[in-house]
Design an enzyme around this catalytic site. Structure first.
Site, short mmCIF file in Angstrom:
data_model
loop_
_atom_site.label_atom_id
_atom_site.label_comp_id
_atom_site.label_asym_id
_atom_site.label_seq_id
_atom_site.Cartn_x
_atom_site.Cartn_y
_atom_site.Cartn_z
N GLU A 83 71.98 3.30 -2.81
CA GLU A 83 71.19 4.30 -3.52
C GLU A 83 69.76 3.85 -3.79
O GLU A 83 68.83 4.64 -3.68
CB GLU A 83 71.87 4.67 -4.84
N GLU A 84 69.57 2.59 -4.15
CA GLU A 84 68.27 2.15 -4.65
C GLU A 84 67.60 1.06 -3.84
O GLU A 84 66.38 0.88 -3.94
CB GLU A 84 68.41 1.66 -6.11
N SER A 92 65.15 16.78 -10.00
CA SER A 92 65.49 15.38 -10.15
C SER A 92 64.45 14.70 -11.05
O SER A 92 64.32 15.09 -12.21
CB SER A 92 65.61 14.71 -8.78
N ASP A 146 77.30 16.75 -9.50
CA ASP A 146 76.23 15.80 -9.19
C ASP A 146 76.69 14.38 -9.52
O ASP A 146 77.04 14.09 -10.67
CB ASP A 146 74.98 16.16 -9.99
N HIS A 200 73.87 16.66 -5.92
CA HIS A 200 72.46 16.57 -6.28
C HIS A 200 71.58 17.43 -5.37
O HIS A 200 70.56 17.96 -5.79
CB HIS A 200 72.00 15.11 -6.24
#
Length: 751
Positions: free
Chosen positions: A207-208, A611, A686, A718
């Site tokens: 994800e990051e 977001s 989400d 999301h």
């Protein structure tokens, strides 16, 4: 009943002077069904562009004309231009994908995508490994695809080894290796459980950290580096996924800011699982495994280890036989170290690109901008420099002493491909045409380039080029001719206007506006994102969805504030320990400029974002009550300790150490400052910005007696995908806008 404003569409049907009846009939009103339906009005916009190792074929994933969310694998002969579907995803797939695969696609920003989402070329350029709906297939260029696995479980992180002798994948949390010639399958690891897995990237890595892989083949196929992930210390989020046909309580391991991360260990083993050696990553397990690369000769394993506070990135060289490490270099910052984005390079993960001379190419912001360096014989030399950034490396030709990079040397509004000398001599040579936003990749030897480009008036195109940038052949021309899906709607097409204003510290911020015909004043949709790494103002293809809003009579305004990406450290760092601060200040400066423009109606400006942008809408309404006619907040973060460790702590620090920083950044606690009309939109399934963010906002707004509207969507994650859902969301936004910032014609219709 939802009221639809049809006036601009009806006006489009008026016969234009000098236009033939045939030409007039070709013009169609732009509808939401066309915008969000199939085929895509942007034409065939391929994904996952690759050249075969020998450069003979270009491969890409293309959406179907009758289903824009389903992708098939196509191959194009770069010599003859012959194009054919290599793998028909509908013929081979069709079963429901697992929850784990759905979550991986969400991490890849491909939620809702069906069919093929990834593939891997064999090194001989004769076959590809293709995952389809949980199973693996081998697709030869000269025959029919053959099934490689056939199980109820989903095979994840599928890769071909560097020589093509093996295929590897993760099933049930264990790593498997199969010989491609015989199909003989081996399980290399054991001990997987609900909290232990082998060979896959953990949540925050996907994800990051832009790391999707969890195992890496050495160049000679003799060894495998394999990550072991222990999530037993990671907190469980009981996420209620509310769907149209019922709800499910999903226990998801989710490392919220200030809580424990997964513990990641790294082992090297043989392709049969024998002789495993643990790499010594240090005594403190609280770090991020950022990148893993083998040296070109396979004798060294390079590992990038990022500290938990993300202020230090260490590059370590491991002896795979012993697991011992030697430091190579380090990147440090008082704020945070940015990892380069993924793209060309081993495993698709950049930052380090091995060279055959024993060294490597390295991407670093050590001079304030992301630039290319070369490490050789223990020293690091800078290849590119200047106040511009490199976004990726498209390829290298080591014998030719050249690298192909993608960057924004001319202007942040454009992205180009350049050739640079590996010895750092001379200036970068731009190979692509001004006025476009480009990307690119190359074959394994850097002798041909596969380039993608788009502009405000041109949807994405793909072409094959030589090393001078000369176009050799279109791979996907996608020009708006008579048979293009957008052809009936070209009468609504228009180019944005661009400009600049200064931030409080004097730095230049770029804005973009798309306006209807006429002089105005127009109501304005004030689109905002504002978060780190992102860039919204650029010379890319104008979304047909934006054109639909312009047809309704709205101008659309966007501004890239400080903290946005692709501008260097000085532009990004003001957000450190201050989310919701300078971004709000900068967007309000944009609002003040906007209200001075004669074409903009200052009383009819509505903030809109998704977001991080949804978070920004709430912060803007809190900071400037009365300055907006209203706000539309989509999937907002409202309390930052609900979000994950790697992203949140990079910018706000550890909440256990600095709780006041989080309190200032949060939306909750000051909702009574919101005085303007508010619409909150969120998907009820989400798993990124979990629905609890909006639920807590609703509760506080109600407790503070602050009126608001909401639109929540069962089963949606999301990113929304379904045509019906997207149309419904647009109509819901239109109904809200008709109340708080109606167009002149909507006012007349209401009367």
């Amino acid at each position: 009943m939802i009221k639809i404003t049809w006036w601009p569409l009806a006006a489009a049907l008026v016969m234009m002077p000098g236009m033939s009846l045939a030409e007039e009939q070709e013009r169609k009103p732009l509808t939401l069904e066309a915008v969000y339906g199939s085929p895509s009005l942007s034409g065939s916009t391929p994904r996952a562009l690759k050249l075969s190792p020998d450069g003979r074929y270009a491969t890409l994933l293309k959406p179907r004309a009758d289903d824009r969310q389903r992708y098939d694998l196509w191959a194009i002969d770069t010599t003859t231009g012959e194009e054919r579907m290599l793998v028909d995803s509908e013929a081979l797939g069709g079963r429901e994908i697992s929850e784990e695969e759905k979550m991986r696609r969400e991490r890849m920003r491909l939620a809702g995508t069906r069919g093929i989402v990834s593939y891997d070329w064999g090194p001989d350029g004769k076959a590809l490994l293709v995952p389809v709906d949980g199973d693996l297939w081998i697709a030869p260029l000269d025959g029919e695809p053959r099934r490689f696995t056939d199980t109820e479980a989903t095979e994840l992180d599928a890769q071909l080894s560097e020589t093509g002798r093996y295929a590897s994948f993760v099933r049930g949390g264990e790593l498997y290796v199969t010989e491609t010639a015989t199909g003989e399958e081996r399980q290399l690891t054991e001990g997987a459980s609900d909290t232990i897995s082998w060979g896959s990237a953990e949540f925050v890595a996907q994800e990051e950290l832009d790391r999707s892989r969890g195992h890496w083949w050495s160049p000679d196929d003799q060894l495998l580096a394999v990550a072991r992930v222990d999530e037993s210390g990671v907190g469980v989020v009981q996420r209620l996924a509310i769907g149209a046909e019922g709800s499910a309580l999903i226990a998801q391991r989710y490392p919220r800011a200030g809580t424990d991360n997964a513990v990641v260990e790294l082992f090297v083993m043989r392709p049969d699982g024998s002789d495993p050696v643990k790499m010594d990553l240090g005594e403190d397990p609280d770090f991020y495994l950022a990148r893993v690369n083998w040296s070109a000769d396979g004798k060294t394993l390079w590992v990038q280890r990022l500290s938990r506070d993300q202020k230090r990135l260490d590059l370590l060289a491991f002896d795979p036989a012993t697991g011992s490490a030697s430091p190579v270099l380090a990147e440090t910052a008082e704020t945070f170290v940015n990892l380069p984005s993924s793209g060309f390079g081993q495993g698709g993960e950049q930052g380090l690109i091995p060279l055959k001379d024993g060294g490597f190419l390295w991407l670093s912001e050590r001079d304030g901008f992301m630039h290319l360096y070369r490490w050789r014989d223990g020293g690091l030399s800078q290849i590119t420099k200047g106040e511009w950034v490199i976004s990726s490396v498209a390829g290298i030709n080591e014998p030719g002493n050249v690298a192909y990079i993608v960057g924004n040397r001319e202007t942040p509004l454009e992205r180009h491909v350049y050739a640079v000398s590996l010895d750092g001599s001379g200036e970068p040579k731009r190979l692509t045409e001004r006025g476009y936003w480009h990307g690119g990749t190359s074959d394994g030897k850097g002798t041909r380039l596969l380039l993608q480009r788009q502009s405000p008036m041109q949807p994405p195109q793909v072409y094959l080029a030589d090393t001078e940038g000369k176009r050799l052949r279109w791979m996907e021309e996608n020009s708006i001719g008579a048979d293009h899906p957008f052809a009936p709607y070209t009468h609504v097409q228009r180019a944005p206007e661009y400009g600049m204003i200064n931030a409080a510290d004097g730095q230049v911020m770029h804005w973009e506006v798309l306006k209807p015909e006429g002089e105005g004043p127009f109501p304005v949709i004030f689109n905002v994102y504002g978060g780190p790494h992102a860039q919204r103002v650029a010379r890319g293809w104008v979304s047909p969805a934006d054109l639909w809003w312009v047809e309704q009579g709205y101008a659309i305004f966007s501004l890239d504030n400080r903290g946005s990406g692709n501008r260097g450290r000085a532009f990004e760092e003001p957000i450190h320990l201050a989310l919701g601060g300078v971004e709000v200040e900068d967007q309000l400066a944009g609002l003040a400029w906007l209200k001075e423009q004669p074409w903009a109606d200052g009383d009819r400006i509505v903030a809109n974002g998704w977001s991080y942008g949804g978070y920004m809408v709430l912060k803007l309404l809190q900071a400037a009550p009365g300055d907006f006619a209203g706000g539309i907040s989509g999937a907002p973060v409202t309390q930052w300790d609900l979000y994950d460790t790697a992203y949140t702590e990079r910018y706000l620090g550890d909440p256990r150490v600095a709780p006041d920083v989080y309190k200032r950044a949060d939306v909750l606690g000051r909702v009574d400052a919101i005085k303007d009309p508010l619409l909150v939109v969120h998907g009820m399934s989400d798993d990124n910005v979990i629905f609890d963010n909006s639920v807590r906002l609703f509760a506080e707004l109600q407790q503070a007696r602050v009126p608001f509207e909401t639109a929540v969507y069962p089963g949606q994650a999301h990113g929304f995908q379904s045509t019906d859902i997207l149309v419904h969301r647009a109509l819901t936004l239109q109904r809200f806008l008709d109340k708080v910032a109606p167009t002149d014609d909507a006012r007349v219709a209401e009367q």
